[in-house]
Design a protein around this motif. Structure first.
Motif, PDB file in Angstrom:
ATOM      1  N   MET A   1     -11.793   2.207 -47.402  1.00 19.72           N
ATOM      2  CA  MET A   1     -12.518   0.949 -47.291  1.00 19.72           C
ATOM      3  C   MET A   1     -13.411   0.778 -48.513  1.00 19.72           C
ATOM      4  N   THR A   2     -13.638  -0.456 -48.900  1.00 14.29           N
ATOM      5  CA  THR A   2     -14.298  -0.717 -50.158  1.00 14.29           C
ATOM      6  C   THR A   2     -15.802  -0.801 -50.011  1.00 14.29           C
ATOM      7  N   GLU A   3     -16.504  -0.685 -51.151  1.00 15.49           N
ATOM      8  CA  GLU A   3     -17.948  -0.789 -51.162  1.00 15.49           C
ATOM      9  C   GLU A   3     -18.374  -2.242 -50.935  1.00 15.49           C
ATOM     10  N   GLN A   4     -19.585  -2.412 -50.362  1.00 15.28           N
ATOM     11  CA  GLN A   4     -20.092  -3.753 -50.123  1.00 15.28           C
ATOM     12  C   GLN A   4     -20.409  -4.442 -51.438  1.00 15.28           C
ATOM     13  N   ALA A   5     -19.943  -5.677 -51.585  1.00 19.73           N
ATOM     14  CA  ALA A   5     -20.174  -6.440 -52.801  1.00 19.73           C
ATOM     15  C   ALA A   5     -21.531  -7.125 -52.738  1.00 19.73           C
ATOM     16  N   ALA A   6     -21.977  -7.681 -53.886  1.00 23.41           N
ATOM     17  CA  ALA A   6     -23.296  -8.309 -53.961  1.00 23.41           C
ATOM     18  C   ALA A   6     -23.356  -9.562 -53.087  1.00 23.41           C
ATOM     19  N   GLU A   7     -22.318 -10.392 -53.120  1.00 21.82           N
ATOM     20  CA  GLU A   7     -22.302 -11.633 -52.357  1.00 21.82           C
ATOM     21  C   GLU A   7     -21.364 -11.501 -51.164  1.00 21.82           C
ATOM     22  N   PRO A   8     -21.816 -11.893 -49.956  1.00 25.10           N
ATOM     23  CA  PRO A   8     -20.930 -11.793 -48.792  1.00 25.10           C
ATOM     24  C   PRO A   8     -19.779 -12.793 -48.866  1.00 25.10           C
ATOM     25  N   PHE A   9     -18.610 -12.370 -48.451  1.00 20.86           N
ATOM     26  CA  PHE A   9     -17.460 -13.267 -48.379  1.00 20.86           C
ATOM     27  C   PHE A   9     -17.555 -14.122 -47.117  1.00 20.86           C
ATOM     28  N   VAL A  10     -18.017 -13.508 -46.039  1.00 21.25           N
ATOM     29  CA  VAL A  10     -18.339 -14.217 -44.800  1.00 21.25           C
ATOM     30  C   VAL A  10     -19.859 -14.204 -44.668  1.00 21.25           C
ATOM     31  N   ASP A  11     -20.458 -15.394 -44.555  1.00 23.42           N
ATOM     32  CA  ASP A  11     -21.922 -15.474 -44.563  1.00 23.42           C
ATOM     33  C   ASP A  11     -22.372 -16.514 -43.538  1.00 23.42           C
ATOM     34  N   ALA A  12     -22.801 -16.032 -42.366  1.00 15.73           N
ATOM     35  CA  ALA A  12     -23.293 -16.905 -41.295  1.00 15.73           C
ATOM     36  C   ALA A  12     -24.768 -16.594 -41.071  1.00 15.73           C
TER      37      ALA A  12
END
Length: 319
Positions: A1-12
């Motif tokens: 599994m990949t590291e968390q990126a700076a900007e969320p792809f899903v953002d609620a």
């Protein structure tokens, strides 16, 4: 599994869902980085499905903003259907449609669909291609719904009760396939009542209770912070030893003894552990120690609140 990126792809953010006077989701945030697997767990009636439907663009929240891939999923449905796959909790199929026909129908919705034959093979449904969907078992229908959710080669997939009704072998096939696709960059947001599944798949988990977040973190963090310090011991073959059972019960508060067939199950609070260990050593018994699990953390966080939801909640399906 990949590291968390700076900007969320899903953002609620600050999502609220109301059904009349009932607040099903109360100011909740949910996010997933690109390539991340996020789990949403909680008892029936906690608001998981209502929240997920908002993120999918299928329901309009009373308050809050939602972005998937940088755009509003409700406002741009065409774009959303091209980048997102959705496995609903329940899907009603035409009465005479075959598996093959449903796959071809769904594939026709997309400009560049995946090969449905390959997906059916990967999820163990090749032999059912010509079977009517309504004649499939519940577990087979669940796997078909996952195949249909992946037909558009999505960048993100939303899975509601991912493996409900699947036997252990089929469940592991689904897990392994999803992990493989996640390794290739697929973002996954899922709900589940199976804590083993959540612990196996998820990078991060959010726990909902009565429409609010009570905890969020990695599975390891939730176990560390919320599983509690009660030791869980198993004495195999000791279920019929009444003398031992009575001696353990006599230790009183802090020691809980249950018989399960030929086993004794012990829940031991830290102050009593030394007494229990001495008693078992004197009896020549060596217990199996069960490590703390996400189940323990979940039950502590929710207060075993997974019983029947209120009748009002049941009527509007806010699970």
């Amino acid at each position: 599994m990949t590291e968390q990126a700076a900007e969320p792809f899903v953002d609620a953010r600050n999502i609220t869902v109301r059904y009349g006077d009932l607040t099903a989701v109360d100011g909740v945030d949910l996010s997933a980085a690109k390539g991340q697997v996020v789990g949403l767990v909680g008892p029936n009636g906690a608001g998981k499905t209502s929240l997920l439907e908002c993120v999918e663009g299928l329901r309009k929240p009373a308050t809050g903003t939602i972005r998937v891939g940088g755009f509003d999923p409700a406002a741009d449905r065409t774009r959303m259907t091209r980048i997102a796959g959705v496995q609903l909790q329940q899907l009603v199929y035409p009465p005479r449609a075959t598996v093959e026909e449903m796959c071809r129908l769904f594939a026709s919705f997309y400009p560049d669909p995946a090969d449905h034959r390959e997906l059916l093979d990967r999820y163990g449904l090749s032999e059912q291609r010509r079977s009517q969907v309504v004649k499939l078992s519940g577990g087979q229908q669940q796997r078909l719904s996952l195949v249909l959710a992946l037909l558009n080669n999505p960048q993100v997939v939303f899975l509601d009760e991912l493996t409900n009704g699947l036997d252990p072998a089929a469940r592991r096939v689904v897990w392994d396939e999803l992990r493989r696709r996640n390794d290739e960059g697929l973002t996954i947001v899922l709900t589940s009542h199976h804590m083993e599944e959540v612990e196996y798949l998820c990078d991060r988990v959010t726990v909902l209770l009565k429409g609010r977040i009570v905890a969020t973190g990695t599975p390891t963090e939730l176990i560390r912070d919320h599983a509690g310090d009660t030791a869980r011991l198993v004495l195999d073959g000791a279920g019929g030893d009444r003398e031992l059972r009575d001696a353990l019960t006599a230790l009183g508060a802090g020691v809980r003894v249950q018989q399960a067939g030929q086993r004794l199950l012990l829940d031991v609070r830290p102050p009593r552990r030394a007494e229990v260990d001495r008693l078992l050593a004197d009896q020549g018994r060596t217990p199996r120690v069960l490590p703390p699990s996400l189940d323990d953390a979940y039950l502590n966080l929710t207060g075993q609140a997974a019983g029947p939801a209120s009748s009002e909640a049941d009527n509007v399906n806010v699970s």
